[in-house]
Design a protein around this motif. Structure first.
Motif, PDB file in Angstrom:
ATOM      1  N   THR A   1      30.711  43.589  38.643  1.00  0.00           N
ATOM      2  CA  THR A   1      31.615  44.028  39.382  1.00  0.00           C
ATOM      3  C   THR A   1      32.305  42.702  40.231  1.00  0.00           C
ATOM      4  OG1 THR A   1      30.670  46.393  39.689  1.00  0.00           O
ATOM      5  CG2 THR A   1      32.424  45.378  41.211  1.00  0.00           C
ATOM      6  N   LEU A   2      31.553  42.004  40.832  1.00  0.00           N
ATOM      7  CA  LEU A   2      31.629  40.922  41.544  1.00  0.00           C
ATOM      8  C   LEU A   2      32.392  39.669  40.629  1.00  0.00           C
ATOM      9  CD1 LEU A   2      28.842  40.555  44.177  1.00  0.00           C
ATOM     10  CD2 LEU A   2      31.265  41.396  44.636  1.00  0.00           C
ATOM     11  N   LEU A   3      32.042  39.652  39.443  1.00  0.00           N
ATOM     12  CA  LEU A   3      32.658  38.674  38.639  1.00  0.00           C
ATOM     13  C   LEU A   3      33.715  39.005  37.540  1.00  0.00           C
ATOM     14  CD1 LEU A   3      29.494  36.850  37.270  1.00  0.00           C
ATOM     15  CD2 LEU A   3      30.889  36.213  39.130  1.00  0.00           C
ATOM     16  N   SER A   4      33.945  40.636  37.687  1.00  0.00           N
ATOM     17  CA  SER A   4      34.947  40.943  36.956  1.00  0.00           C
ATOM     18  C   SER A   4      36.160  41.688  37.743  1.00  0.00           C
ATOM     19  CB  SER A   4      34.511  42.035  35.909  1.00  0.00           C
ATOM     20  OG  SER A   4      33.760  43.100  36.417  1.00  0.00           O
ATOM     21  N   HIS A   5      35.901  42.123  38.855  1.00  0.00           N
ATOM     22  CA  HIS A   5      36.906  42.867  39.465  1.00  0.00           C
ATOM     23  C   HIS A   5      38.051  42.019  39.864  1.00  0.00           C
ATOM     24  CE1 HIS A   5      38.750  45.941  42.297  1.00  0.00           C
ATOM     25  NE2 HIS A   5      37.616  46.749  41.765  1.00  0.00           N
ATOM     26  N   SER A   6      39.282  42.634  39.625  1.00  0.00           N
ATOM     27  CA  SER A   6      40.549  41.860  40.024  1.00  0.00           C
ATOM     28  C   SER A   6      40.778  41.742  41.435  1.00  0.00           C
ATOM     29  CB  SER A   6      41.638  42.801  39.376  1.00  0.00           C
ATOM     30  OG  SER A   6      41.587  43.999  39.863  1.00  0.00           O
ATOM     31  N   GLU A   7      40.107  42.377  42.281  1.00  0.00           N
ATOM     32  CA  GLU A   7      40.439  42.193  43.876  1.00  0.00           C
ATOM     33  C   GLU A   7      39.600  40.817  44.246  1.00  0.00           C
ATOM     34  OE1 GLU A   7      39.164  45.175  46.254  1.00  0.00           O
ATOM     35  OE2 GLU A   7      40.314  46.840  45.106  1.00  0.00           O
ATOM     36  N   PHE A   8      38.664  40.222  43.444  1.00  0.00           N
ATOM     37  CA  PHE A   8      38.086  39.250  43.625  1.00  0.00           C
ATOM     38  C   PHE A   8      38.263  37.829  42.997  1.00  0.00           C
ATOM     39  CE2 PHE A   8      34.699  42.953  44.274  1.00  0.00           C
ATOM     40  CZ  PHE A   8      35.279  43.048  45.620  1.00  0.00           C
ATOM     41  N   THR A   9      39.622  37.766  42.654  1.00  0.00           N
ATOM     42  CA  THR A   9      39.981  36.601  41.861  1.00  0.00           C
ATOM     43  C   THR A   9      39.784  35.407  42.459  1.00  0.00           C
ATOM     44  OG1 THR A   9      42.391  37.171  42.524  1.00  0.00           O
ATOM     45  CG2 THR A   9      41.422  37.873  40.419  1.00  0.00           C
TER      46      THR A   9
ATOM     47  N   LEU B   1      23.902  37.355  48.230  1.00  0.00           N
ATOM     48  CA  LEU B   1      23.125  37.283  46.799  1.00  0.00           C
ATOM     49  C   LEU B   1      22.339  38.590  46.854  1.00  0.00           C
ATOM     50  CD1 LEU B   1      21.088  33.653  47.029  1.00  0.00           C
ATOM     51  CD2 LEU B   1      23.161  34.794  45.425  1.00  0.00           C
ATOM     52  N   ALA B   2      21.965  39.241  47.870  1.00  0.00           N
ATOM     53  CA  ALA B   2      21.678  40.734  47.618  1.00  0.00           C
ATOM     54  C   ALA B   2      22.572  41.567  47.065  1.00  0.00           C
ATOM     55  CB  ALA B   2      21.079  41.271  48.983  1.00  0.00           C
ATOM     56  N   LYS B   3      23.763  41.440  47.382  1.00  0.00           N
ATOM     57  CA  LYS B   3      24.666  42.274  46.660  1.00  0.00           C
ATOM     58  C   LYS B   3      25.072  41.703  45.299  1.00  0.00           C
ATOM     59  CE  LYS B   3      27.167  44.541  50.702  1.00  0.00           C
ATOM     60  NZ  LYS B   3      28.649  44.892  50.965  1.00  0.00           N
ATOM     61  N   TYR B   4      24.989  40.506  45.059  1.00  0.00           N
ATOM     62  CA  TYR B   4      25.256  39.920  43.669  1.00  0.00           C
ATOM     63  C   TYR B   4      24.265  40.382  42.737  1.00  0.00           C
ATOM     64  CZ  TYR B   4      25.976  36.552  40.144  1.00  0.00           C
ATOM     65  OH  TYR B   4      26.089  35.642  38.937  1.00  0.00           O
ATOM     66  N   SER B   5      22.879  40.376  43.286  1.00  0.00           N
ATOM     67  CA  SER B   5      21.837  40.859  42.266  1.00  0.00           C
ATOM     68  C   SER B   5      22.028  42.380  41.646  1.00  0.00           C
ATOM     69  CB  SER B   5      20.633  40.619  42.923  1.00  0.00           C
ATOM     70  OG  SER B   5      20.429  41.560  44.049  1.00  0.00           O
ATOM     71  N   LYS B   6      22.630  43.185  42.570  1.00  0.00           N
ATOM     72  CA  LYS B   6      22.890  44.521  42.155  1.00  0.00           C
ATOM     73  C   LYS B   6      24.090  44.662  41.478  1.00  0.00           C
ATOM     74  CE  LYS B   6      19.868  45.965  45.985  1.00  0.00           C
ATOM     75  NZ  LYS B   6      19.687  47.154  46.772  1.00  0.00           N
TER      76      LYS B   6
ATOM     77  N   ALA C   1      33.492  31.055  39.736  1.00  0.00           N
ATOM     78  CA  ALA C   1      32.614  31.798  40.353  1.00  0.00           C
ATOM     79  C   ALA C   1      32.205  31.851  41.858  1.00  0.00           C
ATOM     80  CB  ALA C   1      31.218  32.148  39.864  1.00  0.00           C
ATOM     81  N   ILE C   2      32.264  30.398  42.281  1.00  0.00           N
ATOM     82  CA  ILE C   2      31.979  29.982  43.484  1.00  0.00           C
ATOM     83  C   ILE C   2      33.075  30.146  44.314  1.00  0.00           C
ATOM     84  CG2 ILE C   2      31.742  28.003  45.204  1.00  0.00           C
ATOM     85  CD1 ILE C   2      30.218  26.783  42.908  1.00  0.00           C
ATOM     86  N   ASP C   3      34.664  30.193  43.962  1.00  0.00           N
ATOM     87  CA  ASP C   3      35.694  30.561  44.545  1.00  0.00           C
ATOM     88  C   ASP C   3      35.990  32.116  44.889  1.00  0.00           C
ATOM     89  OD1 ASP C   3      38.143  29.593  45.509  1.00  0.00           O
ATOM     90  OD2 ASP C   3      39.075  30.661  43.788  1.00  0.00           O
ATOM     91  N   GLN C   4      35.582  32.922  43.855  1.00  0.00           N
ATOM     92  CA  GLN C   4      35.384  34.306  44.071  1.00  0.00           C
ATOM     93  C   GLN C   4      34.638  34.825  45.072  1.00  0.00           C
ATOM     94  OE1 GLN C   4      36.729  34.967  39.344  1.00  0.00           O
ATOM     95  NE2 GLN C   4      35.351  36.451  40.316  1.00  0.00           N
ATOM     96  N   ALA C   5      33.097  34.080  45.034  1.00  0.00           N
ATOM     97  CA  ALA C   5      32.371  34.402  46.110  1.00  0.00           C
ATOM     98  C   ALA C   5      32.862  34.277  47.430  1.00  0.00           C
ATOM     99  CB  ALA C   5      31.103  33.768  45.642  1.00  0.00           C
TER     100      ALA C   5
ATOM    101  N   TYR D   1      44.282  31.189  40.527  1.00  0.00           N
ATOM    102  CA  TYR D   1      43.685  31.510  39.117  1.00  0.00           C
ATOM    103  C   TYR D   1      43.886  32.859  38.910  1.00  0.00           C
ATOM    104  CZ  TYR D   1      41.212  30.648  34.764  1.00  0.00           C
ATOM    105  OH  TYR D   1      40.889  30.630  33.446  1.00  0.00           O
ATOM    106  N   ASN D   2      44.589  33.435  37.834  1.00  0.00           N
ATOM    107  CA  ASN D   2      44.962  34.849  37.828  1.00  0.00           C
ATOM    108  C   ASN D   2      43.782  35.633  37.364  1.00  0.00           C
ATOM    109  OD1 ASN D   2      47.493  34.280  38.793  1.00  0.00           O
ATOM    110  ND2 ASN D   2      48.418  33.822  36.788  1.00  0.00           N
ATOM    111  N   ARG D   3      42.818  35.182  36.798  1.00  0.00           N
ATOM    112  CA  ARG D   3      41.693  35.862  36.100  1.00  0.00           C
ATOM    113  C   ARG D   3      40.382  35.720  36.935  1.00  0.00           C
ATOM    114  NH1 ARG D   3      44.956  33.952  31.921  1.00  0.00           N
ATOM    115  NH2 ARG D   3      43.570  32.168  31.652  1.00  0.00           N
ATOM    116  N   THR D   4      39.680  36.808  36.664  1.00  0.00           N
ATOM    117  CA  THR D   4      38.271  36.633  37.263  1.00  0.00           C
ATOM    118  C   THR D   4      37.291  35.951  36.113  1.00  0.00           C
ATOM    119  OG1 THR D   4      37.588  38.602  36.205  1.00  0.00           O
ATOM    120  CG2 THR D   4      38.543  38.847  38.469  1.00  0.00           C
ATOM    121  N   VAL D   5      36.115  35.589  36.709  1.00  0.00           N
ATOM    122  CA  VAL D   5      35.082  35.041  35.779  1.00  0.00           C
ATOM    123  C   VAL D   5      35.070  35.541  34.509  1.00  0.00           C
ATOM    124  CG1 VAL D   5      32.769  34.113  35.328  1.00  0.00           C
ATOM    125  CG2 VAL D   5      33.930  33.891  37.710  1.00  0.00           C
ATOM    126  N   TYR D   6      34.715  37.002  34.458  1.00  0.00           N
ATOM    127  CA  TYR D   6      34.520  37.714  33.197  1.00  0.00           C
ATOM    128  C   TYR D   6      35.834  37.913  32.532  1.00  0.00           C
ATOM    129  CZ  TYR D   6      29.508  38.649  34.061  1.00  0.00           C
ATOM    130  OH  TYR D   6      28.142  38.922  34.270  1.00  0.00           O
TER     131      TYR D   6
END
Length: 689
Positions: free
Chosen positions: A268-276, A259-264, A240-244, A281-286
């Protein structure tokens, strides 16, 4: 060197899905027995991420394990397991370990162990490269024949059972085996002593990783502070930190606004493939956890009914757990919920949670006790994927907070409503009307109840849980008992309103709801509201139940307490005298004046007398209370010590200093004996009050 000479100058390679991953290549010409290899390309093992940070203790543990007693004449094979959640960094740790110890291993075999198929493909690739007959057995035999200090790493051995993985261990007892898996049960291959759970990063390392991934060089103190807030919000979870960091580095946001964007947009931020992220690592957190869920779904379709039932149980538990608190999920919740409650008659014209209970995890034995076998099988499956972890004691479980969020985020709204309601009803049915449940369990339960209520309100979906009389009434009482008074009041108001509409104002359950709300108002300091309700309750109970009924006496006692808090000592005295008289007559039929309620009534009236300046009457009752409590409860009981200090205070006001001193000293000695002398200041304060 025999077979080892084949890899001269190219000691490290990785095989995954029949593909060698390359960072640079060399040509080799070597003989293997009577067979000559053609010019080939050896692909070196991939390097760990350039952003790899921390994990020094884990790597030190690996070094210590694999390089202790290395001077023995005959090296015995060493095994080790790194287990933990997907995305926690197990693979990167192994890569870093091998990189640092590259000169200490003759060969490194890195095998994708995510399935039997990927292992077989890897072994066939080794055969092809070495000129063997192409069977996986030939590759294993060849590896097992090596006399040098090789290491074979089975990465991502998440799906196979320990027995199924062991089939692919090379024969013999040389070399080293390192396994990474989400399944802690793999330690049956390595022993518990030679296993280590990989958990979240240290905060300082997590901050460093975030700054590296964000491409922020020479961070200011303000940036460091923002980074600290982010890693705490992400629970120091590496992926999650790497993706952030990747998201921040992309320019989509600044570290201060993340954090403001993360709270809303957490989902998306933990599951979208653009933010791997940047770690390859080939997969997102989710996606990491969704992969585990899909495997459980596949197992639910097995022809083997036992495995299918276990998988179905696991999926059902994943519908409940995200709507409890993420920690302290006890088997007791389901154990209590499974058993019917006999001590309260259901009222058919009130909507009841108990009528909606999902019993798929709650079958009963013929003896009427809960059969927890299928529940335990579901737990076993979830543990094997590290989707849950064991708590601090037996039969207690927890979810990582991010897994907990994923469990809710993966559901569409209607599914979320259904699962939230299922959890709510189960919690309600686990709570008993009587006070016999252990306090520790009720303390744990209130945490889950409050979390559940928060979830169905968090997205403006208050209609997820409609009015259910038994749940609202039970939770209102539990919240009052545990000190969450405002939350209790809100539920109790609704209970009173609904019962009044459905049952009528004169119904005993409506009056009981009124009494509960009056009591909570009193504790909240809303004495006027408590007085108004208390008068209504007392009047109704006198008319319906009669003056001698225990519920009527209780109503008198509660109203007397309210008068006392309002400073209406004369009114409090009048009611308290009636309560004491009734207690002696009615309860005395059972235990005489020594009934606990009778003694409490005496103590309460004594306190009222003290406030009215009737110290002689207070003294008389205080002596009776102390005498009864010493005989019934013993000198060391807290109520007995309280009676001593109260009577001592009365003696002091009356000028009976010797009697007061004697009681204070006695109370002090008892308290010192139980708790130690350091508690005396507290005792003195209580006595003075």
């Amino acid at each position: 060197m025999s077979g080892a000479s084949l890899f001269a100058g190219a000691h490290h390679f990785v095989v995954s899905n029949s593909t060698f991953i390359e960072t640079q290549s060399i040509n080799i010409h070597n003989n293997y027995g009577n067979r000559t290899t053609s010019d080939g390309v050896i692909r070196f093992m991939p390097n760990p991420s350039t952003r790899f940070t921390g994990r020094t203790e884990v790597i030190a543990k690996l070094k210590s394990h694999f390089f202790t007693n290395t001077n023995d004449a005959v090296q015995k094979r060493k095994f080790f397991l790194l287990y933990g959640m997907g995305g926690i960094g197990k693979t990167q740790i192994c890569l870093k370990f091998v990189e640092e110890m590259s000169d200490s291993f003759s060969q490194v075999f890195w095998v994708d162990a995510s399935s039997s198929g990927t292992i077989i493909q890897a072994l066939k690739a080794i055969c092809q490269f070495c000129g063997l007959d192409g069977s996986p057995e030939s590759a294993l035999w060849w590896i097992g024949s090596l006399k040098e200090n090789y290491i074979m790493i089975f990465d991502n051995a998440d799906i196979l059972s320990p027995a199924a993985l062991e089939v692919y261990f090379p024969p013999g007892m040389r070399g080293n085996i390192l396994i990474t898996s989400r399944n802690s049960a793999m330690m049956t291959l390595t022993s518990a002593r030679n296993s280590l759970e990989v958990t979240e990063m240290e905060e300082r390392d997590a901050i460093e990783l975030l700054l590296k991934a964000s491409c922020l060089e020479s961070p200011t103190s303000d940036v460091q502070i923002q980074a600290s807030k982010i890693v705490k919000e992400l629970f120091c979870f590496p992926l999650a930190i790497d993706q952030a960091g990747a998201y921040i580095a992309s320019g989509a946001t600044t570290i201060g606004n993340y954090l403001a964007k993360y709270s809303k947009h957490q989902k998306t931020l933990l599951s979208h493939s653009e933010f791997t992220g940047a770690s390859k690592y080939n997969r997102t957190v989710y996606e990491t956890w969704e992969l585990s869920y899909k495997e459980i779904q596949q197992r639910a379709k097995y022809d083997d009914s036992h495995k299918a039932n276990a998988a179905n149980s696991a999926m059902l538990l994943l519908e409940f757990f995200p709507f409890f608190h993420h920690e302290g999920i006890t088997e007791e919740i389901f154990s209590y919920a499974a058993l019917p409650e006999d001590d309260k008659i259901s009222i058919s014209n009130l909507p009841l949670a108990s009528s909606l209970l999902d019993r798929r995890l709650l079958p009963l034995h013929e003896t009427g006790t809960w059969d927890n076998f299928i529940f335990g099988e579901g737990i076993r499956v979830l543990l094997s994927f590290s989707l849950i972890r064991r708590g601090s004691s037996d039969n207690v479980y927890a979810l990582h907070p991010l897994v907990h969020s994923w469990g809710r985020d993966r559901l569409i709204l209607n599914e979320k409503k259904k699962c939230c309601l299922m959890a709510y009803i189960t919690l309600s049915c686990a709570l008993r009307w009587d006070a016999g449940q252990p306090y520790g369990f009720r303390r744990t339960l209130v945490t889950h109840v409050r979390a559940n209520m928060k979830y169905f309100k968090s997205e403006g979906n208050q209609d997820i849980v409609t009015y259910l009389d038994d749940a609202y009434a039970k939770f209102g009482r539990l919240l009052t008992e545990q000190g969450y008074l405002k939350e209790a009041e809100n539920l109790q108001i609704e209970v009173l309103d609904e019962r009044n509409k459905i049952l009528g104002l004169e119904h005993p359950d409506t009056i009981l709801a009124m009494a509960s709300l009056a009591s909570t108002n009193g504790v909240l300091g809303k004495y006027k509201e408590a007085e108004k309700l208390g008068l209504q309750v007392l009047d109704a109970r006198k008319r319906i139940l009669g003056v001698e009924h225990t519920d009527t006496i209780n109503a008198m006692a509660c109203l007397a307490a309210t008068y006392y808090r309002l400073g209406k000592y004369t009114e409090a005295e009048k009611l308290a005298i009636q309560v004491l008289d009734a207690s002696k007559r009615i309860l005395g039929r059972i235990l005489g004046v020594e009934h606990p309620d009778t003694i409490f009534s005496m103590a309460y009236l004594a306190a009222i007398y003290g406030n009215l300046g009737k110290y002689t009457e207070a003294e008389k009752l205080g002596i009776q209370v102390l005498d009864a409590r010493m005989r019934i409860l013993g000198v060391e009981h807290p109520d007995t010590i309280r009676a001593m200090t109260n009577l001592a205070a009365t003696y002091e006001i009356l000028g009976k200093y010797e009697e007061a001193e004697k009681l204070v000293i006695q109370a002090q000695e008892v308290k010192n004996r139980i708790l130690g002398a350091e508690f005396y200041d507290t005792i003195s304060t209580v006595a003075n009050v």
